[in-house]
Design a protein around this motif. Structure first.
Motif, PDB file in Angstrom:
ATOM      1  N   ARG A 171       0.824  -1.213   0.000  1.00 30.96           N
ATOM      2  CA  ARG A 171       0.000   0.000   0.000  1.00 30.96           C
ATOM      3  C   ARG A 171       0.856   1.259   0.000  1.00 30.96           C
ATOM      4  N   LYS A 172       2.021   1.191   0.635  1.00 33.26           N
ATOM      5  CA  LYS A 172       2.894   2.360   0.725  1.00 33.26           C
ATOM      6  C   LYS A 172       3.729   2.572  -0.543  1.00 33.26           C
ATOM      7  N   GLY A 173       3.595   1.670  -1.495  1.00 33.94           N
ATOM      8  CA  GLY A 173       4.285   1.859  -2.759  1.00 33.94           C
ATOM      9  C   GLY A 173       5.647   1.207  -2.872  1.00 33.94           C
ATOM     10  N   VAL A 174       5.977   0.278  -1.985  1.00 25.51           N
ATOM     11  CA  VAL A 174       7.245  -0.444  -2.083  1.00 25.51           C
ATOM     12  C   VAL A 174       7.168  -1.418  -3.259  1.00 25.51           C
ATOM     13  N   LYS A 175       8.164  -1.385  -4.109  1.00 23.72           N
ATOM     14  CA  LYS A 175       8.245  -2.276  -5.264  1.00 23.72           C
ATOM     15  C   LYS A 175       9.474  -3.167  -5.125  1.00 23.72           C
ATOM     16  N   VAL A 176       9.295  -4.445  -5.380  1.00 26.10           N
ATOM     17  CA  VAL A 176      10.387  -5.416  -5.291  1.00 26.10           C
ATOM     18  C   VAL A 176      10.639  -6.003  -6.671  1.00 26.10           C
ATOM     19  N   ARG A 177      11.897  -6.062  -7.045  1.00 29.81           N
ATOM     20  CA  ARG A 177      12.273  -6.727  -8.297  1.00 29.81           C
ATOM     21  C   ARG A 177      13.648  -7.356  -8.145  1.00 29.81           C
ATOM     22  N   GLU A 178      13.954  -8.268  -9.073  1.00 25.16           N
ATOM     23  CA  GLU A 178      15.264  -8.894  -9.051  1.00 25.16           C
ATOM     24  C   GLU A 178      16.349  -7.882  -9.403  1.00 25.16           C
ATOM     25  N   ALA A 179      17.467  -7.986  -8.707  1.00 31.07           N
ATOM     26  CA  ALA A 179      18.593  -7.092  -8.969  1.00 31.07           C
ATOM     27  C   ALA A 179      19.324  -7.530 -10.226  1.00 31.07           C
ATOM     28  N   ARG A 180      19.797  -6.575 -10.962  1.00 29.03           N
ATOM     29  CA  ARG A 180      20.645  -6.843 -12.118  1.00 29.03           C
ATOM     30  C   ARG A 180      22.107  -6.888 -11.669  1.00 29.03           C
ATOM     31  N   PRO A 181      22.969  -7.549 -12.443  1.00 31.11           N
ATOM     32  CA  PRO A 181      24.379  -7.658 -12.018  1.00 31.11           C
ATOM     33  C   PRO A 181      25.023  -6.313 -11.724  1.00 31.11           C
ATOM     34  N   GLU A 182      24.713  -5.307 -12.507  1.00 25.35           N
ATOM     35  CA  GLU A 182      25.328  -3.994 -12.282  1.00 25.35           C
ATOM     36  C   GLU A 182      24.789  -3.303 -11.033  1.00 25.35           C
ATOM     37  N   GLU A 183      23.756  -3.890 -10.400  1.00 24.36           N
ATOM     38  CA  GLU A 183      23.194  -3.306  -9.188  1.00 24.36           C
ATOM     39  C   GLU A 183      23.749  -3.932  -7.908  1.00 24.36           C
ATOM     40  N   LEU A 184      24.700  -4.831  -8.052  1.00 20.09           N
ATOM     41  CA  LEU A 184      25.318  -5.419  -6.864  1.00 20.09           C
ATOM     42  C   LEU A 184      25.909  -4.369  -5.916  1.00 20.09           C
ATOM     43  N   PRO A 185      26.522  -3.292  -6.421  1.00 21.38           N
ATOM     44  CA  PRO A 185      26.998  -2.268  -5.486  1.00 21.38           C
ATOM     45  C   PRO A 185      25.882  -1.658  -4.638  1.00 21.38           C
ATOM     46  N   LEU A 186      24.664  -1.557  -5.169  1.00 23.34           N
ATOM     47  CA  LEU A 186      23.542  -1.045  -4.376  1.00 23.34           C
ATOM     48  C   LEU A 186      23.259  -1.980  -3.210  1.00 23.34           C
ATOM     49  N   PHE A 187      23.256  -3.282  -3.497  1.00 25.04           N
ATOM     50  CA  PHE A 187      23.056  -4.272  -2.448  1.00 25.04           C
ATOM     51  C   PHE A 187      24.136  -4.146  -1.382  1.00 25.04           C
ATOM     52  N   TYR A 188      25.392  -4.006  -1.820  1.00 21.84           N
ATOM     53  CA  TYR A 188      26.487  -3.963  -0.850  1.00 21.84           C
ATOM     54  C   TYR A 188      26.449  -2.687  -0.013  1.00 21.84           C
ATOM     55  N   GLN A 189      26.061  -1.592  -0.608  1.00 24.55           N
ATOM     56  CA  GLN A 189      25.933  -0.357   0.160  1.00 24.55           C
ATOM     57  C   GLN A 189      24.881  -0.501   1.255  1.00 24.55           C
ATOM     58  N   LEU A 190      23.753  -1.130   0.920  1.00 26.81           N
ATOM     59  CA  LEU A 190      22.717  -1.372   1.931  1.00 26.81           C
ATOM     60  C   LEU A 190      23.225  -2.318   3.007  1.00 26.81           C
ATOM     61  N   LEU A 191      23.988  -3.326   2.596  1.00 24.95           N
ATOM     62  CA  LEU A 191      24.529  -4.285   3.551  1.00 24.95           C
ATOM     63  C   LEU A 191      25.532  -3.614   4.489  1.00 24.95           C
ATOM     64  N   GLN A 192      26.356  -2.756   3.954  1.00 26.24           N
ATOM     65  CA  GLN A 192      27.319  -2.024   4.795  1.00 26.24           C
ATOM     66  C   GLN A 192      26.592  -1.162   5.829  1.00 26.24           C
ATOM     67  N   ARG A 251      28.004 -17.281  -9.085  1.00 27.42           N
ATOM     68  CA  ARG A 251      27.985 -18.744  -9.047  1.00 27.42           C
ATOM     69  C   ARG A 251      26.580 -19.321  -8.838  1.00 27.42           C
ATOM     70  N   PHE A 252      25.697 -18.582  -8.225  1.00 26.13           N
ATOM     71  CA  PHE A 252      24.397 -19.145  -7.852  1.00 26.13           C
ATOM     72  C   PHE A 252      23.202 -18.572  -8.618  1.00 26.13           C
ATOM     73  N   VAL A 253      23.243 -17.317  -8.988  1.00 26.37           N
ATOM     74  CA  VAL A 253      22.114 -16.697  -9.682  1.00 26.37           C
ATOM     75  C   VAL A 253      22.245 -16.977 -11.179  1.00 26.37           C
ATOM     76  N   PRO A 254      21.173 -17.384 -11.876  1.00 21.66           N
ATOM     77  CA  PRO A 254      19.783 -17.452 -11.419  1.00 21.66           C
ATOM     78  C   PRO A 254      19.313 -18.839 -10.977  1.00 21.66           C
ATOM     79  N   HIS A 255      20.159 -19.867 -11.141  1.00 21.38           N
ATOM     80  CA  HIS A 255      19.672 -21.238 -10.974  1.00 21.38           C
ATOM     81  C   HIS A 255      19.421 -21.622  -9.517  1.00 21.38           C
ATOM     82  N   LEU A 256      20.293 -21.191  -8.605  1.00 23.09           N
ATOM     83  CA  LEU A 256      20.185 -21.631  -7.214  1.00 23.09           C
ATOM     84  C   LEU A 256      20.043 -20.470  -6.228  1.00 23.09           C
ATOM     85  N   ALA A 257      19.840 -19.274  -6.719  1.00 21.63           N
ATOM     86  CA  ALA A 257      19.686 -18.129  -5.817  1.00 21.63           C
ATOM     87  C   ALA A 257      19.013 -16.983  -6.550  1.00 21.63           C
ATOM     88  N   ARG A 258      18.520 -16.045  -5.748  1.00 20.65           N
ATOM     89  CA  ARG A 258      17.983 -14.789  -6.267  1.00 20.65           C
ATOM     90  C   ARG A 258      18.415 -13.656  -5.339  1.00 20.65           C
TER      91      ARG A 258
END
Length: 336
Positions: free
Chosen positions: A164-185, A207-214
């Motif tokens: 309801r608040k407008g949060v959208k979820v989608r799969e990350a693209r390879p070039e978006e890995l730095p975004l993930f790491y920044q959030l993790l940091q 090694r894992f995406v897309p067959h064994l991970a997302r």
């Protein structure tokens, strides 16, 4: 009965017949660790012409030509017969001699009370676990609505609130890995826990995406605000990595991400969603203290318990020590 070393392709073919196996026993996991200070080798137990059991062992070199051997969440298959385990152990003992191992640690993927072997009779002693000793398993049986109804009402509410608040979820693209790491940091700094390097997560993704991970990213108005990475093998999916920024946390993006991962796990045929790690306390203690404790894994337990499921405890870790004085010294130095 014979034990033979095999390559990754043969090992993975064996695992295809074992949907109960843990993702930490897959060849991609061994390959991942091989890029960060370990080596992986694999053996199969052959009996009457059939592959009956096996294991992937990780080898960590130490100074002076020494090493540590580690079997994470293994062996796999019909290994709990004394004669089968003895055959596998004999192979590991030879490997220990070859690599000058100080000790061998195994951490079976067996729930507490279901370990049929007395490992102390084989020269093992209880040891500190490397993987979480206790977790929550969410059943994926039934329709999605049934899974939602098994959750805490507040968790269901937060899942729907995020939408309801407008949060959208989608799969990350390879070039978006730095975004993930920044959030993790940011999450690691806020919650005071250690993380791997960026290269480690990039290697896991490759090694894992897309067959064994997302890897999913949650956005609010094009701004990345949270992330989740889940791994799957056979009948289980594991929630390994989660991250969130400091902004828009009230929009509950982490709930939207968990529900996305649960739906993905169910769609691929998994029976269980493993929330991977809660405080190692009895259920009575967990329920009595979760509202007030924030140390260690207590902060995430309050979040994870809302998704329902059952608390389980694993059998733990066991060490077979080859050089007792060095074992005590190396452990004091913090190698394990």
């Amino acid at each position: 009965m014979d034990v033979q070393e095999v390559e990754a392709q043969t090992w993975m073919a064996f695992l295809e017949g074992h949907p109960e196996a843990h993702v930490l026993q897959t060849a991609p996991w061994g390959d991942l660790k091989a890029g960060f200070g370990w080596r992986a080798r694999r053996w199969l137990l052959i009996e009457h012409g059939e592959h009956r059991a096996g294991l992937q062992v990780l080898i960590r070199p130490l100074p002076l030509g020494l090493s540590i051997l580690y079997v994470p969440k293994g062996p796999v298959g019909d290994w709990q017969r004394p004669e089968a385990f003895h055959a596998l152990l004999t192979t590991l003992d030879r490997l220990a001699q070859e690599t000058h191992a100080v000790w061998l640690r195994i951490e079976p993927d067996v729930m507490e009370g279901e370990l049929q072997l007395d490992l102390t009779a084989f020269g093992f002693r209880p040891a500190p676990p490397i993987q979480p000793r206790r977790t929550i398993l969410v059943s994926l049986e039934g329709e999605e609505e049934a899974i939602l109804q098994a959750m805490h009402p507040k968790t269901r509410y937060n899942i729907r609130l995020a939408e309801r608040k407008g949060v959208k979820v989608r799969e990350a693209r390879p070039e978006e890995l730095p975004l993930f790491y920044q959030l993790l940091q940011r999450t690691a700094a806020r919650d005071r826990f250690a993380i791997h390097t960026f290269d480690y997560y990039r290697a896991a993704y490759e090694r894992f995406v897309p067959h064994l991970a997302r890897l999913w990213l949650a956005f609010y108005e094009e701004e990345p605000i949270a992330a989740l990475m889940a791994f799957a093998w056979g009948e289980r999916t594991w929630y390994f990595y989660g991250a969130s920024g400091d902004r828009h946390r009230e929009k509950m993006p982490t709930y939207a991400l968990q529900w996305t991962a649960i739906r993905w796990a169910k769609a691929r045929g998994c029976r269980w969603y493993d929330l991977w790690g809660i405080p190692d306390e009895d259920p009575e203690v967990l329920e009595a203290q979760f509202a007030t404790r924030r140390d260690g894994l207590w902060g995430v337990y309050r979040f994870k318990r809302g998704f329902g499921g059952r608390v389980v405890r694993w059998a733990g870790a066991f060490d077979r020590v080859y050089f007792p004085p060095l074992y005590r010294l190396v452990r004091r130095l913090g190698f394990a």
